[in-house]
Design an enzyme around this catalytic site. Sequence first.
Site, PDB file in Angstrom:
ATOM      1  N   ASP A   1       0.867  -1.167   0.000  1.00  0.00           N
ATOM      2  CA  ASP A   1       0.000   0.000   0.000  1.00  0.00           C
ATOM      3  C   ASP A   1       0.915   1.231   0.000  1.00  0.00           C
ATOM      4  O   ASP A   1       2.126   1.121   0.225  1.00  0.00           O
ATOM      5  CB  ASP A   1      -0.877  -0.041   1.262  1.00  0.00           C
ATOM      6  CG  ASP A   1      -1.777   1.172   1.383  1.00  0.00           C
ATOM      7  OD1 ASP A   1      -2.325   1.603   0.355  1.00  0.00           O
ATOM      8  OD2 ASP A   1      -1.905   1.700   2.503  1.00  0.00           O
TER       9      ASP A   1
ATOM     10  N   ASP B   1      -1.566  -1.056   6.112  1.00  0.00           N
ATOM     11  CA  ASP B   1      -1.761  -0.577   7.482  1.00  0.00           C
ATOM     12  C   ASP B   1      -3.205  -0.196   7.798  1.00  0.00           C
ATOM     13  O   ASP B   1      -3.540   0.022   8.946  1.00  0.00           O
ATOM     14  CB  ASP B   1      -0.877   0.647   7.741  1.00  0.00           C
ATOM     15  CG  ASP B   1      -1.380   1.879   7.014  1.00  0.00           C
ATOM     16  OD1 ASP B   1      -1.458   2.945   7.637  1.00  0.00           O
ATOM     17  OD2 ASP B   1      -1.715   1.777   5.823  1.00  0.00           O
TER      18      ASP B   1
END
Length: 644
Positions: free
Chosen positions: A346, A538
Amino acid sequence: MTKKKKINLRDLNKKMVSTGNPASKMKLGTYVPAIASFAMLIVGISLDYFNLLPFFKGWVRPVWYGLAYAPVGFPVIKEGWESIRKGDFFTEFFLMSIATLGAFAIGEYPEGVAVMLFYAVGELFQNAAVRRAKSNIKALLDVRPNIALVYRDNDFVEVNPEMVHIGEKVQVRTGEKIPLDGILLSEKASVNTAAITGESKPDTIYKEDKVFAGSINLEGVIELETTKEFNDSSIARILDMVQNATARKSKTELFIRKFARIYTPIVVILAICLTVLPYFFVDNYVFQDWLYRALIFLVISCPCALVISIPLGYFGGLGAASRNGILFKGASFLDAITKVNTVVMDKTGTVTKGVFKIKEIKPVGISENEMMSYLLALEEQSTHPIARAIMEYELNGQHYTASDVSEIAGKGLKGKVNHKTVLVGNKALMTTHGIDVPEETDTIVESIVMIAIDDLFSGYVTIADQLKEDAVEAVRQMHDAGIKKIIMLSGDKPSITEKIGKELGLEQAKGGLLPEDKLHEVEEMKKDPSVSIAFVGDGINDAPVLAVSDVGIAMGGLGSDVAIETADVIIQTDQPSKIARAIKIGRSTRKVVWQNIALAFGVKLIMMILGAVGLASLWEAVFADVGVAFLAILNAIRIQKMKF
């Protein structure tokens, strides 16, 4: 999301104490049986060799060696008998009992005592090593706060951290551990987060920043407001993960355990065959000689070196990772990460800080201070992360107040400031209201906030997320570690994602993706059986992808609870450079484990052949068996001393 297991502090204390300092466990009393047995064995061998006491040759000799055998032999025979009662016949206790009692049966008393004595000593060392490895893992995280100073009834009182509620004020003195997660109320604090992150460098945090349980307050008295109960705090979560990590066995461990259950009965059958079958093929067959060879075969075939050293290797790997601020949720993931050849990441919060900052302010037909006065008046009505970044601007002029503020979905804000109509948002907002926008804005990659005052374009502000300090180095280290492909998948606009991808030197970067799009991308990659994927994320939106990837890695410092619960590996420091370190630790652990397997099987095979053809004695067999176990243990402990 599965329901999180609640942790009771008192239960944890008991667990941790029970596996505390190995030195406190290994008291002299543990060694007394082995010392007594060794002393009697030496005396017996001396009497045999020097012929000091003529009567020792009679019935006294077997009795003496029997007494020497009892302290170390009886516990093993008892364990073997207990295993047989439970239906488990073929254990190392059974092998050692048969081998040593057989030695007594053919009059090889010293060898019988020696085999059992060295086996018992080997077990003592093995148990001490296992205790030490477990203790090292616990000690890394043995930072449980025992008290919390909570403000109640106009005074700070000491209570158990489990009794503190969310929203209470807690005071922490210099050198004390922060008992619960919270928000700092003091102006600033210096804290050591080594127990949480593995980094010993002190951190300076400021008012309203997050503080984590288990950190140590280094300077002055500070106060904080709790945001989580103890059972949900960062340190409790870590302890829970470590408690459960050793229970999740790797495929290698499970295979060796299954193998030992098949291997041991085969060895017993071969030993019986080695004793009986030569009768039909060998001239001058002597039962006692072939039984002696079979006993050697049994001693050297004992699988204890494998059964102990392999899990010990994984204990070492888990401990080494914990010291580096990396939490593996089980030994199986130490194995899985060694096979990873593709890393998918990400962007926001993983390689970038997830904190937006103003990069450029460009006023048009108006001063910067005046433009920002109008902009701030509207943005203070918004909770968007970009609005928070703009609100950090320090205004050196009059502060305006906005009225009649309305949000235009997906475009921005509209309101009245200083009796003027103000528009704040993206290009689509400007176009909708017929406001001409300079062409130069079309080439801007970063997020852009435009402002129009009374239908006149009055300037723009560019907002950018910042790369983490070690992001570029992290990608280089992953390439050096043999990762073939590193890909970024982000929900941010494609232009920003592609720009960051180029800065990092990634093979591919895709932006504008919804959570389901990320999931689809990873599932498509997994259709190729040669691809093993680690996904690093996350946020809550990363949880589905973390779940389907071969290894899910979550950023544990800023990461969401959902991501952390779903992931297999937690990076406590939020540093992407720890990804390559996690891979190296996994590979080093696997290398040591396979070295132990090769060492044990190699030496045992050679000695079994030598014993079967009569070229090895029981003495050599026991030294080889204990020696292999000892070398395997030392090799496994070596992981705990490695620097990564």
